[in-house]
Design a protein around this motif. Structure first.
Motif, PDB file in Angstrom:
ATOM      1  N   UNK A  59       0.827  -1.207   0.000  1.00  0.00           N
ATOM      2  CA  UNK A  59       0.000   0.000   0.000  1.00  0.00           C
ATOM      3  C   UNK A  59       0.856   1.249   0.000  1.00  0.00           C
ATOM      4  N   UNK A  74       0.615   5.970   0.626  1.00  0.00           N
ATOM      5  CA  UNK A  74      -0.182   7.124   1.039  1.00  0.00           C
ATOM      6  C   UNK A  74       0.356   8.364   0.351  1.00  0.00           C
ATOM      7  N   UNK A  76       4.274   7.953  -1.050  1.00  0.00           N
ATOM      8  CA  UNK A  76       5.196   6.858  -0.726  1.00  0.00           C
ATOM      9  C   UNK A  76       4.439   5.571  -0.874  1.00  0.00           C
ATOM     10  N   UNK A  85       5.039   0.987  -0.654  1.00  0.00           N
ATOM     11  CA  UNK A  85       5.972  -0.117  -0.471  1.00  0.00           C
ATOM     12  C   UNK A  85       5.790  -1.125  -1.601  1.00  0.00           C
ATOM     13  N   UNK A 124      10.901   0.809  -0.927  1.00  0.00           N
ATOM     14  CA  UNK A 124       9.835   1.797  -0.812  1.00  0.00           C
ATOM     15  C   UNK A 124      10.074   2.829  -1.902  1.00  0.00           C
ATOM     16  N   UNK A 146       9.355   6.638  -3.288  1.00  0.00           N
ATOM     17  CA  UNK A 146       8.859   7.957  -2.888  1.00  0.00           C
ATOM     18  C   UNK A 146       8.998   8.910  -4.062  1.00  0.00           C
ATOM     19  N   UNK A 180      17.503  -0.749   2.114  1.00  0.00           N
ATOM     20  CA  UNK A 180      18.408  -0.814   3.253  1.00  0.00           C
ATOM     21  C   UNK A 180      19.861  -0.913   2.806  1.00  0.00           C
ATOM     22  N   UNK A 211       5.467   8.429   7.326  1.00  0.00           N
ATOM     23  CA  UNK A 211       4.213   8.009   6.690  1.00  0.00           C
ATOM     24  C   UNK A 211       4.402   6.683   5.968  1.00  0.00           C
ATOM     25  N   UNK A 212       3.272   6.075   5.616  1.00  0.00           N
ATOM     26  CA  UNK A 212       3.326   4.759   4.981  1.00  0.00           C
ATOM     27  C   UNK A 212       3.484   3.636   5.997  1.00  0.00           C
ATOM     28  N   UNK A 245       1.278   1.888   7.456  1.00  0.00           N
ATOM     29  CA  UNK A 245       0.342   0.774   7.266  1.00  0.00           C
ATOM     30  C   UNK A 245       0.856  -0.211   6.218  1.00  0.00           C
ATOM     31  N   UNK A 246       1.823   0.200   5.405  1.00  0.00           N
ATOM     32  CA  UNK A 246       2.277  -0.710   4.354  1.00  0.00           C
ATOM     33  C   UNK A 246       3.785  -0.935   4.365  1.00  0.00           C
ATOM     34  N   UNK A 247       4.541   0.021   4.890  1.00  0.00           N
ATOM     35  CA  UNK A 247       5.998  -0.086   4.819  1.00  0.00           C
ATOM     36  C   UNK A 247       6.643  -0.668   6.061  1.00  0.00           C
ATOM     37  N   UNK A 264      11.060  -5.697   9.349  1.00  0.00           N
ATOM     38  CA  UNK A 264      11.612  -4.749   8.372  1.00  0.00           C
ATOM     39  C   UNK A 264      10.715  -3.528   8.238  1.00  0.00           C
ATOM     40  N   UNK A 265      11.331  -2.354   8.106  1.00  0.00           N
ATOM     41  CA  UNK A 265      10.549  -1.178   7.759  1.00  0.00           C
ATOM     42  C   UNK A 265      11.310  -0.327   6.765  1.00  0.00           C
ATOM     43  N   UNK A 266      10.571   0.310   5.878  1.00  0.00           N
ATOM     44  CA  UNK A 266      11.113   1.261   4.920  1.00  0.00           C
ATOM     45  C   UNK A 266      10.001   2.287   4.751  1.00  0.00           C
ATOM     46  N   UNK A 267      10.213   3.488   5.297  1.00  0.00           N
ATOM     47  CA  UNK A 267       9.121   4.442   5.454  1.00  0.00           C
ATOM     48  C   UNK A 267       9.482   5.815   4.926  1.00  0.00           C
ATOM     49  N   UNK A 268       8.477   6.502   4.361  1.00  0.00           N
ATOM     50  CA  UNK A 268       8.696   7.886   3.960  1.00  0.00           C
ATOM     51  C   UNK A 268       8.826   8.724   5.229  1.00  0.00           C
ATOM     52  N   UNK A 317      13.407   8.360   2.693  1.00  0.00           N
ATOM     53  CA  UNK A 317      12.924   7.162   3.375  1.00  0.00           C
ATOM     54  C   UNK A 317      13.958   6.791   4.437  1.00  0.00           C
ATOM     55  N   UNK A 377      15.103   3.290   6.529  1.00  0.00           N
ATOM     56  CA  UNK A 377      14.873   1.848   6.481  1.00  0.00           C
ATOM     57  C   UNK A 377      15.731   1.138   7.503  1.00  0.00           C
ATOM     58  N   UNK A 378      15.198   0.053   8.040  1.00  0.00           N
ATOM     59  CA  UNK A 378      15.928  -0.744   9.011  1.00  0.00           C
ATOM     60  C   UNK A 378      15.074  -1.920   9.440  1.00  0.00           C
TER      61      UNK A 378
END
Lengths: 462, 447
Positions: A374, A376, A385, A387, A407, A409, A459, B371-372, B374-376, B383-387, B406, B408-409
């Motif tokens: 998803x 947003x 952004x 994923x 991800x 962006x 990463x 943000x993101x 809910x999906x990232x 794992x996360x990769x987020x705006x 972004x 990430x980690x």
């Protein structure tokens, strides 16, 4: 659901302080949800939502109230209380209600409420077995089945009086793979504006198999590199990128108040010639389809961008006033609890001429996003952004290793300008879209497309 | 038919028609919401609603059903639906209805004073916040959200084992988002607050905070893509914690959906990291004296100086793990079955202010928004990769806003990399709290 004379009295009470438009939305909805995990049906709940939303306009002011009290006195009181927000004025006019009979576009052959639980459970068990047996590294499978029968009645002071039944069915499959140290997941969630026939006819080998395959593939994947790359986004749910990157910016919710980068730009070139973007709520039995929207307007095919030129917006009745234009059959709400506003239905990029093979073969070094997660967007700036659920490197025109944790962006308006190839394999995927009027079923769709440059956050360094 | 009559009749009929145990959960609520656009009321919403959830033990399985239509005919619907749902379950864990805890805390989550603030005063406040935000700086071009909302609700839980609990709660929420423009550059900044004390809301202070938050994002620059030391501002840290909370749920460890399985008693985080759940923390507005099964709630340490002390349990998961329930059964609505969630989970604060943390960092990135989520963010893999939005720190000072990026980690590595917690503990409206945190490093990709 509620007598016509009572509805008329409520519409009238709502205009008692000078409002110029009133509307009643009655919802009676039956829901069944079941969950299977560890091979067992663990949760099963059924319910009935029932409530009434009353809306009043007074120029550019909108008043909304909702209640679960369905007695005549309760409804009249709710309407009068809401009307108090308007400061005096003559009584508005009520036109006699004219019952409109709609021809349903979406055939439902098996109403979910008439289907016994055992048959639903049988499909879940079958999907579970397919995913579980895909690979010995699949350690957990979680399935969620949901059906809804939403009966609505919409009446307004302009004489509109229409009812509709919307039936939704969805099966979501999540597989978890583990090698003992790490865990990764794969997901697929087909859904339709249809009855149990949709669930029973699902190609479970495909959907459950893909969920398991994605999980295992991601377990073996490398870390995703960071940087700016050409990105190939596959068809179907890949369309989520334009749902976020430009769909939300074309909703009157943000356009009417100038909070969108696309506001006041009708007729301007906003994308390359190869891009045509459409929202169509009439596609038979698609997840985001409706016979009529939540203001009782017939849904339609709205061309938003044609050959790169901005043609239109998605407009609801209230924002149509601020924008001085017509509503487009795009007004939606999650339930009677939400004041409706302009939202997407089934939005997609129209098919182009390139074959998927050509698109991949002509990409020297990039990222191939096979399945999207998803995302947003900030509609004011257009910054988005999202994923990628399953991604690969592309090297010398060939799909290379799988990578995880990607991800994407960027800025919607800019990314739209960078679409340089559009495939010929249009398909639609089901999702839930959250915004100001609640969480709604929408389809996102596209053929395979390529964007010449998107920032990929991973990463692994550049 | 009144709700009391309905409840009594439903429980009686359930016991007469084959249920061994039964429970009703009723919630009614009222709300008011106003949105302002350029000095005018753009939208004005009110509501009054109620709904009832029923669950009962039928042939050894717990069947669930709910309705929002309180009328005689709904009793048969609830009973028949709950039976049909019980019939398809495969559980064999001896789940049952709870007879009640010995004592309950008597914390109050309802303010009479707030309930009596006149509507007009609330509208004046939110209008004045909008006006003052515009007046703060000419670069404020619009407010894309300017909203005030209040709510009050009452929950009642009753069962055939004699348990009868109820609780009232109210609160007021303000959410503002300002759009600022300088040349071609457009940025947003938001403010949100939930409170039960209307008098603590100061229009000047709120306008200043939201305008400055948006203005600070102007003048963005790109920095090179690589790993950086990170300071997560309290709100960004709290939203990351909220996204990863399911890893602490025993339901997820038991199903192999959390990597914390089998880790109780082990070191899972840095020494500086302590995680608590306090159902009645004075700074958090959400709270409760009993959980979704009727179990008394209490303050607990989940992680103590890096060691995982307990998972979050309900009665079913506790029985399976051979421990006591921690009172974390959650029934978000009468429409839901039971899940597991904390009430007010928060990271314990340290001693230094946010400014001191920044001053002691040579180079790094100060993250102010994510943000993101809910999906990232994957709670299964960690794992996360987020705006993200934030600032470049250089020589102990904020150098500039950074272009969209972004971070990430992996959450489990992140927990071990927390070097210091600041003193600025704050709660989000949703009930998660954190101070600002210094984190060893994360991958940063800049647009």
């Amino acid at each position: 659901m509620i007598k016509q004379s009572i509805i008329e009295n409520v519409l009238e009470a709502a205009l008692s302080t000078g409002g110029d438009f009133s509307e009643v939305f009655i919802e009676d909805k039956y829901v069944n949800t079941m969950e299977l995990q560890s091979g067992k049906i663990e949760k099963s709940i059924s319910g009935r939502d029932f409530g009434i939303g009353i809306r009043i306009f007074s120029g550019l002011q909108c008043i909304y109230t909702y209640t679960t009290d369905f007695s005549e006195a309760g409804l009249i009181n709710a309407a009068k209380r809401a009307a108090l927000a308007i400061k005096g004025g003559a009584n508005g006019t009520i036109h006699p209600l004219q019952k409109e009979i709609i021809q349903p576009i979406h055939t439902i052959t098996q109403m979910p409420r008439t289907v016994e639980h055992a048959r639903k459970v049988a499909v879940m068990r079958k999907a579970n077995d397919i995913a579980k047996n895909y690979d010995e590294r699949i350690k957990q499978v979680a399935l969620r089945y949901i059906d809804e029968e939403q009966n609505v009645l919409i009446a307004n002071s302009e004489g509109k009086f229409v009812d509709d039944t919307r039936v939704y069915s969805r099966l979501s499959i999540q597989a978890t793979a583990s090698d003992g140290i790490e865990m990764q997941t794969g997901f697929y969630g087909p859904g339709a504006h249809a009855g149990f026939e949709f669930i029973e006819n699902l190609d479970l080998n495909h959907y459950a198999g893909e969920a398991a395959r994605i999980a295992v593939t991601m377990l073996e994947a490398d870390e995703c590199p960071s940087g700016k790359f050409p990105v190939i986004i596959d068809n179907e749910f890949g369309g989520v990128i334009f749902h976020e990157a430009c769909g939300h910016g074309l909703e009157a919710t943000s356009v009417a108040k100038n909070n969108s980068v696309f506001a006041n730009r009708i007729g301007e070139k906003v994308a390359p010639d190869i891009v045509t973007y459409i929202d169509d709520g009439t596609l038979p039995n698609e997840w985001g389809s409706l016979n009529v929207d939540d203001e009782g307007e017939k849904t339609r095919k709205n061309i938003l961008i044609e050959d790169g030129i901005l043609k239109g917006y998605l407009v609801d009745k209230f924002n149509a006033r601020r924008m001085d234009t017509e509503a487009t059959g795009s007004s939606r709400r999650q339930s009677y609890r939400f004041n409706p506003t302009s939202r997407m239905t089934n939005t997609y990029i129209a098919p182009g001429k390139s074959t998927p093979e050509e698109i991949i073969a002509s990409t020297e070094h990039g990222i191939y996003a096979k399945y999207m997660g998803g995302g947003s967007v900030n509609p004011a700036t257009g910054d988005y952004n999202f994923s990628v659920a399953e991604a690969y490197l592309v090297k010398n025109g060939k799909i290379d290793r799988a990578v995880r944790g990607a991800t994407l962006i960027g800025n919607g308006a800019k990314t739209l300008q960078l679409v340089d190839m559009v495939g010929d394999n249009l398909a639609h995927g089901a999702g839930m879209c959250g915004s100001i009027s609640g969480s709604l079923p929408v389809n996102v769709g596209q053929p395979m497309i390529r964007v010449s440059e998107i920032t990929v956050g991973g990463t692994k360094g550049e | 038919m009144t709700i009391n009559e309905f409840q009594k009749k439903l429980l009686a009929e359930a016991m007469d028609t084959g249920f061994k145990e039964a429970e009703v959960y009723y919630k009614k609520s009222e709300s008011f919401r106003v949105m302002i656009f350029k000095g005018e009321i753009d939208s004005y919403e009110t509501s009054e609603e109620g709904g009832l959830g029923f669950r009962g033990l039928y042939n050894g399985e717990m069947g669930y059903a709910y309705t929002e239509k309180i009328e005689e005919a709904s009793i048969a619907f609830l009973i028949n639906s709950a039976k049909a749902n019980a019939d398809v379950l495969d559980e064999d864990d001896g789940t049952d209805i709870f007879e009640g805890s010995e004592t309950y805390a008597e914390d109050d989550f309802y303010s009479e004073e707030l309930a009596h603030v006149p509507t007009l005063k609330k509208i004046e406040l939110i209008k004045s916040i909008e006006e003052k935000t515009f007046a703060y700086d000419p670069r404020v071009v619009t407010l894309n959200y300017c909203m005030l909302q209040d709510f009050s609700e009452e929950r009642v839980m009753e069962n055939n084992k004699g348990l009868s609990l109820n609780e009232k709660q109210n609160g007021l929420i303000i959410y503002i988002s300002a759009v600022v423009k300088d040349g071609e550059e457009m940025k947003t900044g938001s403010f949100s607050k939930m409170t039960r004390d209307f008098n603590e809301l100061d229009a000047d202070a709120i306008a200043k905070e939201v305008a400055e938050e948006a203005l600070s994002n102007l003048g963005e620059r790109s920095i090179s893509t690589r790993k950086y030391p990170i300071i997560m501002r309290h709100d960004a840290s709290a939203s990351l914690l909220a996204a990863f909370t399911p890893v602490f749920s025993a339901e997820n460890t038991q199903k192999g959906q959390s990597l914390l399985n089998g880790k109780v008693g082990e070191k899972i985080a840095a020494e500086t990291f302590t995680l608590l759940d306090d159902p009645s923390h004075p700074d958090a507005i959400a709270g409760s004296n009993f959980d979704g099964e009727g179990v008394a709630t209490k303050k607990r340490e989940i992680v103590s100086n890096g060691t995982l002390e307990t998972l979050l349990h309900n009665r079913k998961t506790a029985k399976k793990d051979g421990v006591e329930t921690t009172g974390h059964a959650r029934k978000p609505s009468y429409k839901s079955t039971l899940t597991i969630a904390p009430l007010n989970m928060y990271i314990a604060p340290g001693n230094k202010s946010k400014e001191e943390l920044i001053a002691s960092m040579e180079e790094g990135v100060f993250i102010t928004g994510l943000s993101g989520l809910h999906s990232g963010a994957s709670t299964v893999s960690g794992d996360f990769s987020l705006a993200a939005t934030g600032f470049h720190i250089k020589g102990g000072k904020i150098a500039s806003a950074v272009k969209q990026m972004t971070i990430a980690g992996n959450f489990f590595d992140y927990l071990k990399d927390i070097e210091e917690a600041g003193s600025d503990l704050k709660f989000r409206p949703g009930g998660y709290g954190s101070p600002s945190l210094v984190v060893k490093e994360l991958s940063v990709t800049v647009d």
